[in-house]
Design an enzyme around this catalytic site. Structure first.
Site, short mmCIF file in Angstrom:
data_model
loop_
_atom_site.label_atom_id
_atom_site.label_comp_id
_atom_site.label_asym_id
_atom_site.label_seq_id
_atom_site.Cartn_x
_atom_site.Cartn_y
_atom_site.Cartn_z
N GLU A 184 29.90 86.48 31.84
CA GLU A 184 29.83 85.89 33.18
C GLU A 184 29.05 86.77 34.16
O GLU A 184 28.49 86.29 35.14
CB GLU A 184 31.23 85.59 33.72
CG GLU A 184 32.10 86.80 34.09
CD GLU A 184 32.91 87.38 32.93
OE1 GLU A 184 32.53 87.13 31.77
OE2 GLU A 184 33.90 88.08 33.19
N HIS A 210 31.61 90.83 29.02
CA HIS A 210 31.77 89.84 30.10
C HIS A 210 30.45 89.11 30.34
O HIS A 210 29.69 89.50 31.23
CB HIS A 210 32.24 90.54 31.38
CG HIS A 210 33.64 91.02 31.30
ND1 HIS A 210 34.72 90.23 31.62
CD2 HIS A 210 34.16 92.20 30.89
CE1 HIS A 210 35.85 90.91 31.44
NE2 HIS A 210 35.53 92.11 30.99
N CYS A 254 36.65 88.92 26.89
CA CYS A 254 37.30 90.23 26.83
C CYS A 254 38.75 90.11 26.32
O CYS A 254 38.97 89.98 25.13
CB CYS A 254 37.19 90.92 28.18
SG CYS A 254 37.30 92.71 28.00
N1 GLN Z 1 42.89 94.79 28.87
C1 GLN Z 1 41.88 94.71 27.88
C2 GLN Z 1 41.21 96.06 27.63
O1 GLN Z 1 41.34 96.94 28.43
C3 GLN Z 1 40.84 93.68 28.28
C4 GLN Z 1 40.04 94.06 29.47
C5 GLN Z 1 39.35 92.90 30.11
O2 GLN Z 1 39.67 91.75 29.85
N2 GLN Z 1 38.40 93.17 30.96
O3 GLN Z 1 40.56 96.24 26.64
#
Ligand code: GLN
Length: 531
Positions: A508, A506, A375
């Site tokens: 994970e 994600h 992410c």
């Molecule tokens: N802060 C970033 C976004 O909002 C990444 C979010 C995250 O890593 N879950 O897109």
């Protein structure tokens, strides 16, 4: 108390019952006013686990999905806030038909309605309900009232388990049962009587203390289950089995079940134990500080996902937490990263530690250390590439600098409105989305598929304006949303780097002990190669 292991105990009870051929689902009740876990800082509450539906929940939901090897729906998670919200909404819609709506019984009744709906949805033989918090505190009393009401209505269908800690004070060297006796009594004062007591402790509880607890807490001695500290949480179901928890639980609930079959689980546990050669992975994040202590809960799914893939490849993961803030000012200490076989930058929000993460990513890219970005870890890899390869010095994500001359990571159009209105709760791009993979890329080969579904949680995305330049400079977008507009995976070709890959989603959240995640496995394979 929190952290004593209720989540693992619940998940392990689930595994014990699944191994007997029963259909099991699990529910987590969080006593917070927050409607979901999405608005809480991970250092307050641990990782936010996103369900397939997009609901942002407690990390225990992840434990359930991993231990039960299943996918849980949104109905399986509730907080005080979400329960009240629903009751108030119904009241406003006249669904109580002019009745006086009261905290008791209407709040516990809504809790029970949800438990029954979850059980029905899963067509479950057994529904495990974990009540968060500590017995005796004000916050969870209405949930205990729900338990009491259910049990009084259907005594044979409800079994209650108290998870309690038995300290062995260092100065004494003896296990004390008094706190558990008080916990049982406090539970009794809420009208709930434990059928089982899971005795959490450093070492297994002995027979003498089991007898004591049995006598003072009104449970048969064999219903006191040893739950000593373990090197691996995946041993817990096997330990419960040793104390015959499954057998007694099935008898208490009068369940018709098969002989237990733990073979798959045991194979996994055996693989974990036999892995000897180490791979050293640095998890470079920032949600670690809690007073003088270091917290790993913020990244629990990431850590577990690394383990599953490492065990699958027969290596032992040595996971170290590196606080990115230490590289924020300068890169003097970057050389310390050389000792790692792989570097992972997990998800995150906001400004702190970002310059440090960018330095770490540059270091991994230039020094050809396997890199895996999740992410924010993808978004920052794009920022780093734009700054240092495309030479766009002011490249940034607008999350940090809304006025950046080169906003290579931009806010998603629908998110702009939500931010403007201050609508932050549950409003990110959340949950499962389809992603198309580019043939012959590292990602596509790792998955061995052309389409995948992964879970998301973000507001920002790779700015489409910069995609052609990034691609020209060698950055490969190997996964895209079906309409081609959102970049879901970015990587560098194998000819340039042993493994440099970031995912907007994600992965994970989908890694399971019995089904490791292909991207994590590809990363660990590369780390093993470096070693
Ligand atoms: N802060 C970033 C976004 O909002 C990444 C979010 C995250 O890593 N879950 O897109």
């Amino acid at each position: 108390m929190s952290g004593v292991g209720k989540g693992i105990a619940s998940a392990s009870i689930g595994r014990v019952l699944v191994s007997r051929g029963l259909k099991v689902t699990a529910i987590k009740i969080d006593p917070y006013i927050n409607v979901d876990a999405g608005t809480m800082n991970p250092t307050e509450h641990g990782e936010v686990f996103v369900l397939e539906s997009g609901l942002e929940t407690d990390q225990d939901m992840g434990n359930y999905e991993r231990f039960l090897n299943t996918t849980l729906p949104a109905i399986n998670y509730m907080t005080t806030g979400s329960v009240y919200l629903e009751v108030i909404k119904k009241e406003r819609n006249l669904e109580y038909k002019g009745k006086n709506v009261e905290v008791v019984p209407d709040i516990p009744l809504e809790v029970i309605r949800r438990i029954e709906a979850a059980a029905e949805k899963a067509d479950a033989d057994v529904t495990i309900v974990e009540v968060g918090g500590t017995v005796g505190e004000y916050q969870n009393i209405l949930f205990l009232e729900a338990v009491r009401m259910m049990k009084s209505k259907q005594p044979k269908d409800v079994a209650t388990v108290l998870v309690s800690y038995l300290p062995v004070p260092g100065s004494l060297g003896e296990m004390k049962t008094k706190p558990t006796q008080y916990a049982a009594r406090t539970l009794n004062s809420a009208g709930v009587f434990a059928d089982f007591i899971v005795a959490r402790s450093q070492v297994p509880i002995d027979e003498k203390r089991k007898e004591k607890i049995s006598l003072f807490c009104n449970v048969p001695k064999e219903h006191v289950i040893a739950a000593p500290d373990v090197a691996s949480i995946y041993d817990v179901p096997l330990n419960f089995e040793k104390d015959k928890l499954g057998e007694y639980l099935c008898a208490t609930l009068d369940l018709n079940c098969k002989k237990p079959d733990f073979s798959e689980w045991q194979n996994f546990v055996r693989r974990a134990k036999s892995a000897k050669a180490e791979v050293r992975i640095a998890v470079v994040g920032k949600y670690f500080d809690t007073g003088s202590f270091v917290l790993s809960d913020s990244y629990i799914s990431v850590i577990e996902a690394l383990k599953f893939s490492a065990y699958e490849l027969g290596v032992k993961p040595v996971i170290e937490f590196v606080n990115s803030k230490k590289f924020d000012k300068d890169g003097k200490e970057l050389a310390s990263l050389k000792e790692y076989d792989g570097i992972l930058v997990p998800g995150g929000f906001g400004e702190t530690g970002i310059e440090g993460k960018l330095r770490v990513i540059e270091y991994a890219r230039v020094n050809k250390i396997p890199y895996f970005g999740l992410c924010y870890g993808l978004q920052l890899a794009v920022v780093e590439y734009a700054r240092n390869v495309l030479k766009l010095k002011d490249a940034n994500t607008v999350e940090i600098n809304p006025k950046a001359a080169h906003p290579v990571i931009d806010v998603m159009p629908d998110q702009k409105e939500k931010i403007a209105k201050g609508e932050y709760g549950g409003s990110m791009r959340l949950g499962s989305y389809l992603c198309k993979l580019t043939p012959k890329t590292i990602a596509q080969k790792a998955y061995g598929a052309s389409e995948i579904i992964e879970r998301h949680r973000h507001r920002y995305e790779v700015n489409p304006v910069y995609i052609p330049d990034l691609e020209k400079a060698g950055f490969v977008f190997s996964g895209r949303s079906p309409d081609g507009t959102l970049m879901e995976i970015g990587e560098l070709p194998a000819s340039i780097h042993p493994f440099f890959l970031g995912a907007q989603f994600h992965p994970e959240l989908l890694a399971r002990p019995l089904a490791p995640h292909p991207l994590f496995t590809a990363f660990i394979k590369a780390a093993k190669g470096r070693k």
